[in-house]
Design an enzyme around this catalytic site. Sequence first.
Site, PDB file in Angstrom:
ATOM      1  N   ASN A 148      31.496   4.848  47.641  1.00 59.22           N
ATOM      2  CA  ASN A 148      31.263   6.022  48.500  1.00 59.22           C
ATOM      3  C   ASN A 148      32.292   7.134  48.367  1.00 59.22           C
ATOM      4  O   ASN A 148      32.495   7.918  49.292  1.00 59.22           O
ATOM      5  CB  ASN A 148      31.158   5.597  49.966  1.00 59.22           C
ATOM      6  CG  ASN A 148      29.937   4.757  50.236  1.00 59.22           C
ATOM      7  OD1 ASN A 148      29.096   4.573  49.354  1.00 59.22           O
ATOM      8  ND2 ASN A 148      29.815   4.227  51.431  1.00 59.22           N
ATOM      9  N   ASN A 183      30.703  12.181  48.580  1.00 56.60           N
ATOM     10  CA  ASN A 183      32.069  12.705  48.648  1.00 56.60           C
ATOM     11  C   ASN A 183      32.513  13.303  47.313  1.00 56.60           C
ATOM     12  O   ASN A 183      33.672  13.177  46.898  1.00 56.60           O
ATOM     13  CB  ASN A 183      33.058  11.630  49.120  1.00 56.60           C
ATOM     14  CG  ASN A 183      32.962  11.378  50.606  1.00 56.60           C
ATOM     15  OD1 ASN A 183      32.848  12.314  51.393  1.00 56.60           O
ATOM     16  ND2 ASN A 183      32.998  10.110  50.994  1.00 56.60           N
ATOM     17  N   HIS A 207      36.828  -2.011  49.701  1.00 56.85           N
ATOM     18  CA  HIS A 207      35.919  -0.866  49.678  1.00 56.85           C
ATOM     19  C   HIS A 207      36.250  -0.002  48.458  1.00 56.85           C
ATOM     20  O   HIS A 207      37.215   0.752  48.452  1.00 56.85           O
ATOM     21  CB  HIS A 207      36.091  -0.060  50.959  1.00 56.85           C
ATOM     22  CG  HIS A 207      34.979   0.913  51.234  1.00 56.85           C
ATOM     23  ND1 HIS A 207      34.028   1.271  50.290  1.00 56.85           N
ATOM     24  CD2 HIS A 207      34.661   1.626  52.359  1.00 56.85           C
ATOM     25  CE1 HIS A 207      33.190   2.140  50.825  1.00 56.85           C
ATOM     26  NE2 HIS A 207      33.554   2.366  52.078  1.00 56.85           N
ATOM     27  N   THR A 242      30.962   2.579  59.591  1.00 56.63           N
ATOM     28  CA  THR A 242      31.941   3.335  60.374  1.00 56.63           C
ATOM     29  C   THR A 242      31.296   3.817  61.662  1.00 56.63           C
ATOM     30  O   THR A 242      30.212   4.406  61.637  1.00 56.63           O
ATOM     31  CB  THR A 242      32.455   4.525  59.545  1.00 56.63           C
ATOM     32  OG1 THR A 242      33.233   4.020  58.453  1.00 56.63           O
ATOM     33  CG2 THR A 242      33.310   5.450  60.386  1.00 56.63           C
ATOM     34  N   TYR A 262      35.582   7.046  48.121  1.00 56.16           N
ATOM     35  CA  TYR A 262      36.915   6.857  48.684  1.00 56.16           C
ATOM     36  C   TYR A 262      37.906   6.506  47.571  1.00 56.16           C
ATOM     37  O   TYR A 262      37.570   6.548  46.382  1.00 56.16           O
ATOM     38  CB  TYR A 262      36.861   5.834  49.807  1.00 56.16           C
ATOM     39  CG  TYR A 262      35.968   6.298  50.942  1.00 56.16           C
ATOM     40  CD1 TYR A 262      36.254   7.475  51.634  1.00 56.16           C
ATOM     41  CD2 TYR A 262      34.819   5.591  51.299  1.00 56.16           C
ATOM     42  CE1 TYR A 262      35.419   7.937  52.654  1.00 56.16           C
ATOM     43  CE2 TYR A 262      33.982   6.040  52.312  1.00 56.16           C
ATOM     44  CZ  TYR A 262      34.294   7.220  52.986  1.00 56.16           C
ATOM     45  OH  TYR A 262      33.468   7.687  53.979  1.00 56.16           O
TER      46      TYR A 262
END
Length: 370
Positions: free
Chosen positions: A185, A242, A182, A32, A187
């Site tokens: 992480n 996260n 994805h 990102t 998400y």
Amino acid sequence: MEEKNSIDIPLLTPYMMGNFDLSHRIVMAPMTRLRSYDFIAQQHAILYYSQRTTKGGFLISEASGISNTAQGYPHTPGIWTREQTEAWKPIVKAVHEKEGIFFCQLWHAGRVSNYSYQPNGNPPVSCTDKPIQIEHDIGGSGDAVFSPPHRMTVQEIYQVINDFRMAAKNAIEAGFDGVEIHAANGYLLDQFLKDQVNDRTDEYGGNLENRCRFPLEIIEAIISEIGSKRVGIRLSPYANYNDCGDSNPDALGLYIAEALNKYNILYCHVIEPRMITQFEKQESKSCLLPMRKAFHGTFIVAGGYNRDDGNEVIMRGEADLVAFGRLFLANPDLPKRFEVNSVLNKYDRSTFYTHDPVVGYTDYPFLDVN
């Protein structure tokens, strides 16, 4: 500089990834960069990606949102609208002109978001209504603000599955060679996978089979649209990033690695237990070898590798390819630098997530080999 024949450097040996003839095993990891204004990839990305392209090299794009509910950061690209799809075309074309292989990473942030990124100021969606505990923002400049999420209904889950399918269709239309899902992480997909977040009691929560159901249904939907040999997935069973951890990451990683074989996808891309982020370094005695042995396709590893340990993991047969993030960010000619064992440019962390179209983006110097 110590120059060697590429045959002596495992990372520089060729590899057939399905139908893709790779000239080396160095992958540009998805990163990102927050330089896609209004969620539309910009012209300056043409230079950024083409700088890092080699003939037969494999690149994975930065995470690209699959719908207007998917975003969690400013200026990340999307691929759910016609305008976004068209904006990717010249970027992909530039990579292909240098004979690189380019996959688009498809992404939904889930609860790693807040009201300001959501349609009509709605709550972000997740498997749960539990908010993220305080985390650093992506730039590390302070504490992020994450709004309490909305627990998705089964019908909303079906909608997101279709959003992934349509985004994959758009990616192929934009010229990408394939897509990476994805599921890492912390998400949205990772939120469903991890038992410390997923508190559902329906068919999408509870045991491993149920927690893995949503990502696997996304894979099935995407395959129905673009075929299995254009599809990869990224996983991070060992990471707590996260606020998303699991009580038994070994079991989770092995289960999903085995489950993926049913779909015959191209690759599985996994972040090492020793994953290093700008906020933390996580160590674990667990390793990815059981996942590597269980999964039948190409196995890619990532997680703070350098030249030496990247060569070692290939030489030991513990991975087929190695993804490099920050080193590739700062060294657009990374394969060449690895070939001649050159000193590497140092990355500037303060420019990772700025919005400048040049500084910290396309201004890292190339190796002078003359």
